[in-house]
Write a protein that holds these residues in place. Structure first.
Motif, PDB file in Angstrom:
ATOM      1  N   ASP A 121      29.051  33.771  50.214  1.00 15.40           N
ATOM      2  CA  ASP A 121      27.980  34.898  49.925  1.00 15.40           C
ATOM      3  C   ASP A 121      27.319  34.920  48.608  1.00 15.40           C
ATOM      4  O   ASP A 121      26.489  35.666  48.729  1.00 15.40           O
ATOM      5  CB  ASP A 121      28.755  36.221  50.467  1.00 15.40           C
ATOM      6  N   CYS A 122      27.761  34.257  47.898  1.00  9.76           N
ATOM      7  CA  CYS A 122      26.978  34.070  46.557  1.00  9.76           C
ATOM      8  C   CYS A 122      27.096  35.309  45.705  1.00  9.76           C
ATOM      9  O   CYS A 122      26.741  35.442  44.714  1.00  9.76           O
ATOM     10  CB  CYS A 122      25.761  33.638  46.483  1.00  9.76           C
ATOM     11  N   ALA A 123      28.194  36.063  46.008  1.00  6.86           N
ATOM     12  CA  ALA A 123      28.551  37.407  45.431  1.00  6.86           C
ATOM     13  C   ALA A 123      29.304  37.046  44.087  1.00  6.86           C
ATOM     14  O   ALA A 123      30.129  36.121  44.411  1.00  6.86           O
ATOM     15  CB  ALA A 123      29.079  38.447  46.257  1.00  6.86           C
ATOM     16  N   MET A 124      28.951  37.514  42.974  1.00  2.00           N
ATOM     17  CA  MET A 124      29.937  37.345  41.844  1.00  2.00           C
ATOM     18  C   MET A 124      31.185  38.195  41.881  1.00  2.00           C
ATOM     19  O   MET A 124      31.165  39.031  42.246  1.00  2.00           O
ATOM     20  CB  MET A 124      29.086  37.761  40.554  1.00  2.00           C
ATOM     21  N   VAL A 125      32.202  37.524  41.698  1.00  2.00           N
ATOM     22  CA  VAL A 125      33.405  38.240  41.619  1.00  2.00           C
ATOM     23  C   VAL A 125      34.001  38.535  39.964  1.00  2.00           C
ATOM     24  O   VAL A 125      33.649  37.757  39.269  1.00  2.00           O
ATOM     25  CB  VAL A 125      34.621  37.022  41.890  1.00  2.00           C
ATOM     26  N   MET A 126      33.632  39.812  39.775  1.00  2.00           N
ATOM     27  CA  MET A 126      33.922  40.548  38.471  1.00  2.00           C
ATOM     28  C   MET A 126      35.189  40.337  37.895  1.00  2.00           C
ATOM     29  O   MET A 126      36.326  40.560  38.760  1.00  2.00           O
ATOM     30  CB  MET A 126      33.548  41.881  38.368  1.00  2.00           C
ATOM     31  N   PRO A 127      35.489  39.992  36.784  1.00  2.00           N
ATOM     32  CA  PRO A 127      36.864  40.045  36.060  1.00  2.00           C
ATOM     33  C   PRO A 127      37.543  41.589  36.194  1.00  2.00           C
ATOM     34  O   PRO A 127      36.662  42.509  36.022  1.00  2.00           O
ATOM     35  CB  PRO A 127      36.560  39.522  34.818  1.00  2.00           C
ATOM     36  N   PRO A 128      38.831  41.568  36.173  1.00  2.00           N
ATOM     37  CA  PRO A 128      39.413  42.654  35.947  1.00  2.00           C
ATOM     38  C   PRO A 128      39.244  43.488  34.715  1.00  2.00           C
ATOM     39  O   PRO A 128      38.683  42.935  33.783  1.00  2.00           O
ATOM     40  CB  PRO A 128      41.014  42.495  36.322  1.00  2.00           C
ATOM     41  N   ASN A 129      39.482  44.633  34.794  1.00  2.00           N
ATOM     42  CA  ASN A 129      39.724  45.250  33.637  1.00  2.00           C
ATOM     43  C   ASN A 129      40.697  45.274  32.689  1.00  2.00           C
ATOM     44  O   ASN A 129      40.956  45.635  31.554  1.00  2.00           O
ATOM     45  CB  ASN A 129      39.291  46.882  33.812  1.00  2.00           C
ATOM     46  N   GLY A 130      41.835  44.977  33.458  1.00  2.00           N
ATOM     47  CA  GLY A 130      43.119  44.835  32.729  1.00  2.00           C
ATOM     48  C   GLY A 130      44.290  44.334  33.704  1.00  2.00           C
ATOM     49  O   GLY A 130      44.146  44.363  34.842  1.00  2.00           O
ATOM     50  N   ILE A 131      45.526  44.398  33.157  1.00  2.00           N
ATOM     51  CA  ILE A 131      46.608  44.347  33.855  1.00  2.00           C
ATOM     52  C   ILE A 131      47.707  45.264  33.755  1.00  2.00           C
ATOM     53  O   ILE A 131      47.651  46.016  32.796  1.00  2.00           O
ATOM     54  CB  ILE A 131      47.225  42.910  33.437  1.00  2.00           C
ATOM     55  N   ARG A 132      48.355  45.514  34.867  1.00  2.00           N
ATOM     56  CA  ARG A 132      49.486  46.486  34.523  1.00  2.00           C
ATOM     57  C   ARG A 132      50.827  45.972  35.592  1.00  2.00           C
ATOM     58  O   ARG A 132      50.544  45.337  36.396  1.00  2.00           O
ATOM     59  CB  ARG A 132      49.052  48.022  35.321  1.00  2.00           C
ATOM     60  N   CYS A 133      51.941  46.444  34.970  1.00  2.00           N
ATOM     61  CA  CYS A 133      53.055  45.884  35.564  1.00  2.00           C
ATOM     62  C   CYS A 133      53.656  46.873  36.553  1.00  2.00           C
ATOM     63  O   CYS A 133      53.579  48.128  36.095  1.00  2.00           O
ATOM     64  CB  CYS A 133      54.204  45.594  34.497  1.00  2.00           C
ATOM     65  N   GLU A 134      54.002  46.514  37.491  1.00  2.00           N
ATOM     66  CA  GLU A 134      54.410  47.388  38.758  1.00  2.00           C
ATOM     67  C   GLU A 134      55.651  46.692  39.671  1.00  2.00           C
ATOM     68  O   GLU A 134      55.433  45.713  40.168  1.00  2.00           O
ATOM     69  CB  GLU A 134      53.395  47.845  39.804  1.00  2.00           C
ATOM     70  N   ASP A 135      56.824  47.058  39.449  1.00  2.00           N
ATOM     71  CA  ASP A 135      58.027  46.562  40.278  1.00  2.00           C
ATOM     72  C   ASP A 135      57.996  45.104  39.934  1.00  2.00           C
ATOM     73  O   ASP A 135      58.467  44.305  40.890  1.00  2.00           O
ATOM     74  CB  ASP A 135      57.727  46.728  41.825  1.00  2.00           C
ATOM     75  N   GLY A 136      58.008  44.914  38.507  1.00  2.00           N
ATOM     76  CA  GLY A 136      58.094  43.452  38.264  1.00  2.00           C
ATOM     77  C   GLY A 136      56.739  42.573  38.323  1.00  2.00           C
ATOM     78  O   GLY A 136      57.041  41.370  38.246  1.00  2.00           O
TER      79      GLY A 136
END
Length: 151
Positions: A121-136
């Protein structure tokens, strides 16, 4: 007379377009990527990609996520039009081990896309804003509030 001539010419044209061979549509693949001569090698190549991503995921899963500051994310994979296919979170302590594997997977997916002339589809996959930990597990947090667990 003129109409009869045009009608005869049209009938002759249509008759010449008729296929001489009967085509068995039951045996034809529905998707060009499923052609018999491509099917086995493409399936093998796809299995190699799956194996590598599973190895990366298994390595990441050896470290539980308890502090998001101890994790980073990287682009992984390649879309046929260019750019990463997704992002993956990994623990900083395994960075030297994981990054070469991510690069290898991305290079293999790029080669796979070219080898089989894939489209996307040639759509750009944007990077995430961050990371969070949940249940390990590390959760990538994106700007549009979609989240994805990494395991």
């Amino acid at each position: 007379m003129k109409n009869l001539f045009i009608l005869a010419l049209a009938a002759l044209s249509l008759a010449s377009c008729k296929s001489k061979k009967a085509v068995d549509t039951e045996t034809l693949p529905k998707d060009i990527s499923l052609k018999p001569e491509n099917n086995l090698s493409q399936q093998d190549d796809r299995e190699d990609l799956t194996r590598i991503i599973r190895e990366i995921d298994a390595l990441i899963a050896t470290e539980p996520c308890t502090d998001s500051s101890e994790w980073k994310f990287a682009a992984i994979g390649a879309k046929p039009c260019g750019g990463p296919s997704s992002y993956i979170a990994y623990p900083l302590k395994l960075e030297d081990e994981i990054l070469p594997r991510i690069e290898h997977f991305t290079a293999m997916q790029t080669a796979f896309n070219k080898k089989y002339n894939l489209m996307s589809d040639c759509a750009m996959v944007m990077p995430p804003n961050g990371i969070r930990c949940e249940d390990g597990k590390a959760i990538l947090v994106s700007g549009n509030s979609e989240e994805s667990a990494i395991q």
